[in-house]
Design an enzyme around this catalytic site. Structure first.
Site, PDB file in Angstrom:
ATOM      1  N   LYS A 675       0.856  -1.187   0.000  1.00 42.15           N
ATOM      2  CA  LYS A 675       0.000   0.000   0.000  1.00 42.15           C
ATOM      3  C   LYS A 675       0.898   1.244   0.000  1.00 42.15           C
ATOM      4  O   LYS A 675       1.486   1.613   1.011  1.00 42.15           O
ATOM      5  CB  LYS A 675      -0.901  -0.052   1.241  1.00 42.15           C
ATOM      6  CG  LYS A 675      -1.377   1.278   1.791  1.00 42.15           C
ATOM      7  CD  LYS A 675      -2.485   1.908   0.954  1.00 42.15           C
ATOM      8  CE  LYS A 675      -2.870   3.263   1.524  1.00 42.15           C
ATOM      9  NZ  LYS A 675      -1.995   4.367   1.101  1.00 42.15           N
ATOM     10  N   GLU A 756       8.600   2.815  11.476  1.00 42.80           N
ATOM     11  CA  GLU A 756       9.676   3.813  11.355  1.00 42.80           C
ATOM     12  C   GLU A 756       8.980   5.159  11.323  1.00 42.80           C
ATOM     13  O   GLU A 756       8.228   5.444  10.382  1.00 42.80           O
ATOM     14  CB  GLU A 756      10.443   3.627  10.046  1.00 42.80           C
ATOM     15  CG  GLU A 756      11.072   2.283   9.864  1.00 42.80           C
ATOM     16  CD  GLU A 756      12.340   2.110  10.675  1.00 42.80           C
ATOM     17  OE1 GLU A 756      12.860   3.120  11.189  1.00 42.80           O
ATOM     18  OE2 GLU A 756      12.773   0.963  10.808  1.00 42.80           O
ATOM     19  N   CYS A 790      12.644  12.146   6.946  1.00 42.83           N
ATOM     20  CA  CYS A 790      12.567  11.962   8.397  1.00 42.83           C
ATOM     21  C   CYS A 790      13.931  12.192   9.025  1.00 42.83           C
ATOM     22  O   CYS A 790      14.047  12.519  10.191  1.00 42.83           O
ATOM     23  CB  CYS A 790      11.997  10.612   8.763  1.00 42.83           C
ATOM     24  SG  CYS A 790      12.789   9.285   7.897  1.00 42.83           S
ATOM     25  N   GLU A 888       7.727  17.630  14.987  1.00 42.52           N
ATOM     26  CA  GLU A 888       8.230  17.417  13.638  1.00 42.52           C
ATOM     27  C   GLU A 888       7.420  18.272  12.657  1.00 42.52           C
ATOM     28  O   GLU A 888       6.192  18.250  12.675  1.00 42.52           O
ATOM     29  CB  GLU A 888       8.098  15.944  13.251  1.00 42.52           C
ATOM     30  CG  GLU A 888       8.758  15.666  11.922  1.00 42.52           C
ATOM     31  CD  GLU A 888       8.751  14.199  11.527  1.00 42.52           C
ATOM     32  OE1 GLU A 888       7.732  13.534  11.786  1.00 42.52           O
ATOM     33  OE2 GLU A 888       9.746  13.739  10.944  1.00 42.52           O
TER      34      GLU A 888
END
Ligand SMILES: Cc1cc2nc3c(=O)[nH]c(=O)nc-3n(C[C@H](O)[C@H](O)[C@H](O)COP(=O)(O)OP(=O)(O)OC[C@H]3O[C@@H](n4cnc5c(N)ncnc54)[C@H](O)[C@@H]3O)c2cc1C
Length: 1004
Positions: A675, A756, A790, A888
């Site tokens: 996906k 992650e 990231c 973030e």
């Protein structure tokens, strides 16, 4: 012109004369060794002491490199102690005692610091002629009185912002304008002022083109040329006006094609076509140099006005060798010293034979190379005034004097500038003087005999044994990135961008059990660089489709999991091979669909290839069962696949991450429902294509693009999914983890989740850091791909004493970055992925304005109607606890936080919920060690940028709220996809057991 002689006769005569000349000059030199009463004698002692031990040399040069940044005695002594700690026992006793006894703030410590500083200054002054205008004037006067011509080089070529590039240009203009009237007053010196074609300018400068713009980018020759040319033209006009000469230096190999191109194009312009006081460098250590020279000859004949060629071996030998090794690129320089020497002699002949067009300047300190040039000139009837000898300031001065006395024009390349920007130059010179292969070292330090020194380089060839290339150790080798400095690569990329553009508008179905399925609902993929541009439509799966896909994967599992690991690994290698074949096409799709600039898109493809190859290799190791037998009992430990894996991937590494998670599942014998993120569904469809093309059986990988909220819950909640591997935001990751732990009664296995997630990554800039590197490293980590990684840096923690200098350079350098559409090769900061992301980032910018000081907001208003652009934003005076320093943002927003000292910097770095990447720029070995031990992050990078992890070398992934601690591209990753099983068999029957060792031997 060359006389008609047979080439072997000619060679013999040249050789004979070379040796004669060598002996003659050597005779002069032997009488001129420095004595103990000269400063140079002491420098030579220090250098030979360093040369005696490689480990001391490394530490000494590193110390010299950091010294100009150290402002206090304490700091100098601390660094001395840190640098020489490990090599203490190799130091001469006096130095050892000094280090041991001195406390940083004691009288002895102070004396030691002063001594270190004055030694380094003296050493620098040997190679760098000063920093003030007065010193420049004094030096050129002195050189003239010693019968030398000069060429001046301003240090500080590492410009990182347009302000610095502009200032650098202005310094050259001032230098020329200041020198011209002065040197005009000199009385005539025929040896220096005239050559065979006429009068020579006395003012002579050398320049590096990369210093004329902050974004010298070989990937973008057009943009770079547009930035460099106006400044080069200004310089040329200035040179014409003041009767000055301009020489273009040559830098590292990746800059060479562009440097040559800019040089040729500009000097072909009508305004400059007749200007003959120009030249460029050819580096004989490159096998390609001969072709470059021939191309220049052809060009210059067309131009009809000659130029000068400075023939050198080349200053970047170590750099080229290390960097190409690191990148797995072919090494562009010879690997044997005699090869460079031989090529130098070969090109010497080419130059002399064409000296009317390419006027030779022999830049060398090697007596053999220079004697050969003079001998060849004589044999080819080229008069001494038609060429010149060039040497570096502070190197081989005695030779220079002898050549001048023999009537040659000797020009001294004389660098000027401050010590900090001059360090790179100084260290290059120190390395060169102490290198084992250096002629100067061999002749003056090692006292190699004249016969050997004057040997024809080709004679070395006979005795040389070629070094064998290093053996591959474990069968994996990182795929090389594309070298976009090569025209061929750029042409391929441009062609791919065009071809892919022709494919816009297609439809991409789901693929379940090998069957293409079109759905009613679709996702339109858009180009974030040009938001109205639709790239194609992708079917959007429903929850029912998800059930079908899971079912197909479940049914494919038994036979796939029993397929030999060796075969499964081969499928991965096949996928990698197909990716290699289509790498430019794939990169082009990434550029269009995800707004990734060229190099980043290429890196994405390369990483995907690496994942395939690395995991294939890893699986081959894991496939060997481990035995732990004892007489009467056989134990075997091996791995089994888990079952069906739902791979849920992000858009920011649209190919790499999706490939990594998918092929790790595959090679371990699991089956997959893939996906992708909505925003990168076409790139994902391309991956599905590659997998399908490679013959992976139907049902083993099922392609399920769709809206996360619709298919996600089905994938995570299904009792038939044994494992979920996810990369993405912290919120979604935690939600998956939670719902996967909610066990369904029909479920047969506890679900495993690999998540992650995000990061709030910090880079610490210590007070002794190399600020050029720190600024570039931070910018690269924070703003490349608009900060949408990231691993990106979003906090930079700067020590108070250098804070203001760092920030002002950071801001200027960031302003100079090009923001634009990803397909433009000059773009560094592309768009953000979509409108939603843009709005979210803008909200954070508003919060930042409340919480801190906005030091820079790059304007993108001219692109506002085009795509989702947000320019880099830098906030200063940021409190480490505020929202922009804790959450973030996933965009080009950087917070600068001040720290009092290094300990506080580490505390701040660790003070977020995340632990993904972190970096430190420091030249203190003790601080770097502290960082290794105390920084809490999965990937810690010292003195480099913090993004761009490479498979195998930098296994990637974090912990705390950044992830579960798995490491992609590392030795433990595949274990997450496997369950270990141990089988124990009692092999004893009635007191008798087979001999296990003998059986093993038989098997082998
Ligand atoms: C006036 C002047 C200007 C210069 N300008 C430039 C410039 O613009 N760009 C530039 O790149 N260089 C330039 N150089 C060259 C460079 O800085 C070195 O000084 C030069 O390469 C040293 O060579 P040499 O002939 O003096 O000494 P040698 O001791 O004979 O040769 C040393 C050189 O050999 C080569 N070498 C060393 N080890 C190996 C090996 N294992 N295999 C193959 N080759 C090896 C390297 O090039 C090394 O520098 C310039 C030199 C001078 C004198």
């Amino acid at each position: 012109m060359a006389r008609k002689k047979s080439s072997s006769d000619l060679n013999q005569q040249i050789e004979h004369r070379t040796r004669e000349l060598g002996e003659q000059i050597w005779g002069h030199l032997e009488r001129r060794e420095p004595t103990m009463f000269e400063k140079r004698w002491w420098d030579d002692r220090i250098l030979s002491w360093a040369m005696a031990d490689e480990s001391v040399k490394v530490q000494m040069f590193r110390f010299v490199d950091v010294l100009p940044m150290l402002s206090s005695h304490e700091s100098i002594v601390r660094h001395l102690q840190e640098y020489f700690e490990d090599v203490r026992k190799h130091l001469p006793w006096a130095a050892r005692i000094g280090l041991e006894l001195s406390q940083p703030n004691s009288v002895l410590g102070r004396a030691l610091a002063l001594n270190a500083r004055s030694n380094a200054r003296r050493m620098a002054s040997r190679f760098i002629a000063g920093s003030s205008v007065e010193e420049v004037h004094y030096t050129v006067d002195r050189l003239r009185s010693e019968n030398f011509a000069f060429t001046l080089d301003l240090l500080g070529e590492a410009v990182i912002s347009e302000v610095e590039a502009e200032a650098y240009l202005q310094s050259y203009l001032d230098l020329i304008a200041g020198l011209a009237p002065r040197v005009k007053k000199w009385s005539e010196n025929v040896q220096l002022d005239w050559d065979s074609q006429g009068h020579l300018p006395r003012t002579n400068v050398s320049i590096k083109l990369s210093a004329l713009c902050s974004q010298f980018k070989p990937t973008d020759p057009v943009g770079t040329m547009a930035a460099v040319q106006p400044r080069l033209r200004t310089l040329l006009r200035h040179a014409m006006k003041y009767d000055a000469y301009l020489h273009v230096d040559m830098e590292q190999n990746s800059y060479k094609p562009l440097t040559l191109e800019i040089f040729k194009q500009t000097l072909m312009e009508k305004e400059f076509r007749d200007f003959d006081n120009v030249g460029i460098v050819i580096q004989a250590y490159q096998p390609a140099a001969e072709q470059d020279l021939k191309d220049l000859l052809k060009w210059v004949k067309k131009r009809k006005t000659p130029i000068w060629i400075r023939l050198v071996k080349g200053a970047y030998w170590d750099y080229e060798t290390i960097v190409s090794g690191y990148r797995n690129w072919p090494i562009p320089v010879f690997q044997e010293k005699w090869e460079s020497d031989a090529n130098y002699e070969k090109l010497t002949i080419v130059l002399l034979e064409n000296h009317q067009w390419l006027r030779p300047a022999f830049g060398s300190h090697n007596l053999r190379s220079l004697a050969h040039a003079i001998a060849a000139a004589h044999e080819l009837d080229v008069p001494p005034s038609a060429y010149e000898i060039q040497m570096l300031y502070g190197m081989g001065k005695e030779q220079a004097q002898v050549f001048a006395e023999l009537g040659h024009r000797v020009r001294i390349y004389t660098p000027f500038g401050e010590l900090i920007p001059g360090m790179a130059y100084l260290v290059r010179r120190l390395l060169e003087n102490t290198s084992n292969d250096s002629f100067l070292r061999q002749s003056f330090t090692e006292h190699v005999n004249l016969e050997t020194l004057m040997m024809n380089p080709s004679e070395h060839a006979k005795s040389a044994t070629k070094q064998k290339p290093a053996e591959e150790t474990d069968g994996f080798r990182n795929e090389p990135l594309t070298d976009f400095s090569l025209e061929e690569s750029r042409t391929k990329m441009l062609a791919a961008l065009e071809e892919v553009e022709d494919q816009f508008g297609k439809e991409y179905p789901l693929l379940i059990n090998g069957r293409a399925i079109d759905t009613k609902a679709t996702i339109t993929s858009r180009n974030p660089s040009h938001m109205t541009e639709s790239l194609g439509t992708v079917s959007s799966a429903s929850a029912d489709d998800a059930i079908d896909a899971i079912d197909a994967a479940r049914r494919a599992f038994p036979s796939w999991s029993r397929t030999e690991p060796q075969y499964r690994a081969e499928y991965l290698e096949l996928i990698a091979a197909n990716m290699r074949r289509r790498r430019f096409e794939l990169a082009a799709w990434i550029v269009y669909e995800c707004g990734k600039p060229w190099e980043e898109a290429d890196g994405d493809v390369v990483e995907a290839i690496d994942f395939c190859m690395y995991y294939a290799n890893q699986m081959r190791h894991l496939a060997h069962p481990q035995h732990c037998d004892v007489p009467g009992e056989e134990n075997v430990y091996f791995y089994r696949a888990r079952g069906t894996v739902a791979v849920i991937a992000p858009w920011n590494f649209p190919l790499a991450i999706l490939t990594g998670m998918t092929v790790a599942s595959l090679v371990t014998g699991n089956t997959v429902v893939m996906k992708p993120a909505e925003q990168s569904s076409i790139v994902a469809a391309k991956l599905m294509d590659l997998i399908h093309e490679s013959g992976v059986p139907d049902g083993v990988v099922n392609f399920l693009p769709g809206i996360g909220e619709e298919v996600g819950p089905e994938l995570v909640g299904s009792p038939d999914v044994e494992m979920i591997t996810f990369t993405g935001s912290r919120d979604v990751g935690l939600a998956i983890n939670e719902s996967a732990s909610d066990t369904d009664t029909r479920q047969k296995m506890v679900k495993r989740v690999i998540a992650e997630m995000g990061g709030k990554n910090a880079i610490i800039v210590d007070d002794d850091a190399d600020l050029d590197e720190a600024v570039l490293g931070v910018i690269h980590s924070a703003f490349n791909y608009a900060g949408q990684k990231c691993s990106a840096c979003s906090r930079v923690i700067v020590l108070e004493s250098i804070h203001d200098t760092f920030v002002s350079r950071l801001v200027e350098a960031t302003k100079s970055l090009k923001i634009g559409p990803a397909e433009d090769p000059g773009t560094v900061v592309g768009p953000v992925i979509d409108e939603e992301a843009k709005q979210r980032i803008l909200e954070y910018i508003e919060i930042g304005k409340e919480e801190a000081t906005l030091a820079l907001a790059c304007d993108t208003s001219d692109l506002a109607d085009e795509g989702y652009y947000i320019g880099p934003h830098i906030f200063t005076d940021v409190d480490s606890t505020c929202q922009i320093a804790q959450e973030e943002i996933f965009g080009p927003v950087l917070s600068v936080i001040k720290a009092e000292d290094f300990d506080e910097a580490i505390t701040i770095a660790n003070d977020t919920p995340y632990a993904l990447t972190a970096g430190v720029f420091s030249r203190s070995p003790a601080h770097l060690n502290k960082a290794r031990m105390e920084i809490v992050a999965g990937n810690i990078y010292l003195n480099r940028n913090i993004t761009g992890a490479m498979v195998e070398r930098h296994p990637f992934g974090g912990f705390k709220m950044s992830g579960i601690g798995s490491k992609t591209g590392g030795p433990d990753y595949l274990l997450q996809f496997l369950v270990p099983v141990n089988v124990t068999e009692n092999t004893m029957r009635r007191g008798f057991a087979p001999d296990a060792a003998a059986e093993d031997d038989e098997e082998e």
